[in-house]
Scaffold this motif. Sequence first.
Motif, short mmCIF file in Angstrom:
data_model
loop_
_atom_site.label_atom_id
_atom_site.label_comp_id
_atom_site.label_asym_id
_atom_site.label_seq_id
_atom_site.Cartn_x
_atom_site.Cartn_y
_atom_site.Cartn_z
N ALA A 176 3.21 -5.13 -5.86
CA ALA A 176 2.44 -3.57 -5.94
C ALA A 176 2.75 -3.42 -7.41
O ALA A 176 1.63 -3.09 -8.22
CB ALA A 176 3.23 -2.69 -5.36
N ILE A 191 -0.07 -2.81 -10.35
CA ILE A 191 -0.14 -1.28 -11.42
C ILE A 191 -0.27 -1.67 -12.92
O ILE A 191 -1.01 -1.48 -13.59
CB ILE A 191 0.74 -0.72 -10.88
CG1 ILE A 191 0.57 -0.15 -9.33
CG2 ILE A 191 0.92 0.55 -11.89
CD1 ILE A 191 1.80 0.74 -8.88
N LEU A 219 7.33 -5.07 -3.07
CA LEU A 219 7.37 -4.12 -4.39
C LEU A 219 7.15 -4.72 -5.73
O LEU A 219 6.15 -4.15 -6.44
CB LEU A 219 8.84 -3.80 -4.27
CG LEU A 219 9.26 -2.57 -4.98
CD1 LEU A 219 8.71 -1.52 -4.28
CD2 LEU A 219 10.42 -2.36 -5.22
N PHE A 274 3.20 7.36 4.51
CA PHE A 274 1.49 7.38 4.49
C PHE A 274 0.98 8.72 4.74
O PHE A 274 0.19 9.15 3.98
CB PHE A 274 0.96 6.32 5.43
CG PHE A 274 0.70 5.05 4.92
CD1 PHE A 274 -0.05 4.87 3.68
CD2 PHE A 274 1.37 3.98 5.07
CE1 PHE A 274 -0.03 3.77 2.93
CE2 PHE A 274 1.30 2.63 4.81
CZ PHE A 274 0.31 2.55 3.50
N GLU A 284 1.64 10.94 2.12
CA GLU A 284 0.82 10.61 0.75
C GLU A 284 -0.91 11.29 1.04
O GLU A 284 -1.37 11.74 0.25
CB GLU A 284 0.68 9.18 0.54
CG GLU A 284 0.05 8.77 -0.74
CD GLU A 284 -1.32 8.19 -0.41
OE1 GLU A 284 -2.39 8.49 -1.38
OE2 GLU A 284 -1.65 7.68 0.83
N ARG A 285 -1.31 11.20 2.17
CA ARG A 285 -2.68 11.27 2.58
C ARG A 285 -2.73 12.78 2.40
O ARG A 285 -3.70 13.31 1.94
CB ARG A 285 -3.02 10.79 3.99
CG ARG A 285 -3.08 9.27 4.29
CD ARG A 285 -4.54 8.88 3.92
NE ARG A 285 -4.26 8.59 2.26
CZ ARG A 285 -5.49 8.09 1.81
NH1 ARG A 285 -6.53 8.01 2.18
NH2 ARG A 285 -5.31 7.83 0.49
N TYR A 338 0.84 -1.08 0.04
CA TYR A 338 0.01 0.01 0.05
C TYR A 338 0.77 1.25 -0.08
O TYR A 338 0.48 2.17 -0.61
CB TYR A 338 -0.80 0.01 1.22
CG TYR A 338 -2.33 -0.73 0.82
CD1 TYR A 338 -3.32 -0.26 -0.02
CD2 TYR A 338 -2.18 -2.08 1.08
CE1 TYR A 338 -4.28 -1.14 -0.37
CE2 TYR A 338 -3.44 -2.95 0.84
CZ TYR A 338 -4.25 -2.43 0.20
OH TYR A 338 -5.77 -3.16 -0.24
N VAL A 349 3.88 1.61 -1.43
CA VAL A 349 3.97 1.63 -3.03
C VAL A 349 3.08 2.34 -3.84
O VAL A 349 3.41 3.06 -4.54
CB VAL A 349 4.74 0.59 -3.52
CG1 VAL A 349 5.18 0.69 -5.07
CG2 VAL A 349 5.80 -0.14 -2.82
N LEU A 350 2.06 1.74 -3.67
CA LEU A 350 0.55 2.29 -4.29
C LEU A 350 0.66 3.83 -3.79
O LEU A 350 0.13 4.67 -4.83
CB LEU A 350 -0.47 1.33 -4.21
CG LEU A 350 -0.48 0.34 -4.48
CD1 LEU A 350 -1.87 -0.79 -4.13
CD2 LEU A 350 -0.38 -0.17 -6.05
N GLY A 351 0.70 4.12 -2.81
CA GLY A 351 0.23 5.53 -2.25
C GLY A 351 1.42 6.18 -2.90
O GLY A 351 1.28 7.43 -3.31
#
Lengths: 69, 522
Positions: free
Chosen positions: B69, B73, B66, B412, B415-416, A32, A34-36
Amino acid sequence: MVVQGILFPEEWLTTDWFSIFATVVAINTLVYVVLGVSKLLPVWHLRFFKRGGRNRRGETRSIYPDAKP
Amino acid sequence: MSRFFQRIVGLAVIVIVLAASGLLWWAVTVQHSPTMWDPIAVTIGGVWQVMYSAELPRLRLVAVALALALIMIIIVVAAERIVSRRYRRTPPHRAERPLAPRVVMARTRGQFAGEVTVTALIPAHNEEASLPATIASLRAQTSPPERVIVVADNCTDDTVRVAREAGVEVFETVNNVHKKGGALNQALTDLLPNLGDNDTVLVMDADTQLGPEFIATAKRHFTDDRALMAVGGLFSGEEGHGLLGQFQRNEYFRYQREIRRRDGRVFVLTGTGTAFRATALKAVADSRGRAIPGLQGDVYDTFALTEDNELTIAIKSLGGLMVSPPECTVVTELMPSWGMLWAQRLRWQRGALENLGAYGITPQTFRYWAQQIAIGYGVFALAAYFVLILLMIFAMDTWVWFPFWLSIGLLFALERMVTAWHGGWRARILSVLIFPELVYDSFLNLAFLKGVFEISSGQRPTWKHVEHTPSSAQAAEESSLLTEHVLGQEVVSVVDLTAQGEPAGSTLARHHAESENTEVRA
């Protein structure tokens, strides 16, 4: 004496299943992140290729028939 | 698609998610070598002793994560590109894709069908309170619509009078039992035969305001590309509703950002405001019952809970191109309470799954299936995360810090915050805290789970419509059997008609609801 956390015995944290569970969550978390992070990176636009080759417009798409392509 | 397939959609999503989780668990077990974490004690400032674990995850673990993910994608992005390219290059003679660009080009080559016009259609069920502002937002457009028609559907208030006084046309539905979709179908049946290739219909909600450039931008796009079939709005949430409002606004901001990053390649043409080329709506009505689900002649499938999502898949399935440009903004209503939000999301989730059930697995629905499975996996992953955190909190004798995972947490948070940046300082503060939004996400996840289980167990939704402004106690009483007044929104309640001996497919169950959009979580 059993070492005790607030609710559960601390030995739980050294069991095999906990270790596996923690690894599964770790993989998920990394996936997650990495996706973020991929959402923070600039978008890679292939504009050069988009207008070339088979993507090149041979005729106008405008509603005016005599407009330039 | 058969009723059986409809029901197994939910099961299919659950099974795929469980299989993926099980596979990961199994892979970890096979690879596993037990590690003893051994926290180190350190004293800060000579008084405060803290424990921390200096252990880093094994390199192989990071590499696997990795790779997983990136593979995900690549699969989703590549599949979507391949499908859109294949549909875009549909040869002119393919009859089942009448909206594909080359088909449209061949049909309209060398003809000028007049300048682009916009007819705004506003379905309204007791909307006397919100209509004036909506009509005003249309008048304030830099390029106002040529016609505005309010579709008054089973109104018991002054909607018709308010609309006429505002100087717009009114179309009153006759014996409509199919809610918003049915109302629009009646109006479109009347309207479409008089519209040509360059005439467009802007379908918008009565509680929605368009950004001032919306129609001008849509017209420009329709003028530049005669194969473009729809221009959809990018919605953001209205102000207000405290913390719950901010959660929803953040979610919508992120969705907007995502669509902008995708160059306007939209997942759902929002029911809150989308302009369609009349040609597209005619082709959809004509193809229903053959190439796409629904009743022949209906533009909107009145069986769909989320008719805007359904119409999007319909146009895509027929090969039509669509876009959501950044200028086409729409401000829409937010759910003012957790109860209403629950009802809304349950409807979106069920609607999205039912639409997939109706279309099955096709090239154009691949992306939508992937989304449902991703949401399903997210439910599992987030729950596992919370369980792990709680286990550690409640089983650790002394608190141990994990610097590696803390730094992941910071990533995180970044990113958020960045993805909600344009929402202003309130959006940034809320998102940088991470956990409040995780709780909000968990709430949405529960709605997803409930939707999946309902659809799998064959429960059918019935609709409780709620008036915007309860005009009188009598009206409230009259409607109390079927409706419920809760702050002017629509609330769905699910009853198991099968359990009550109702035959499957009963028309009683065919109550449909208004829909703004689906899949805001891209």
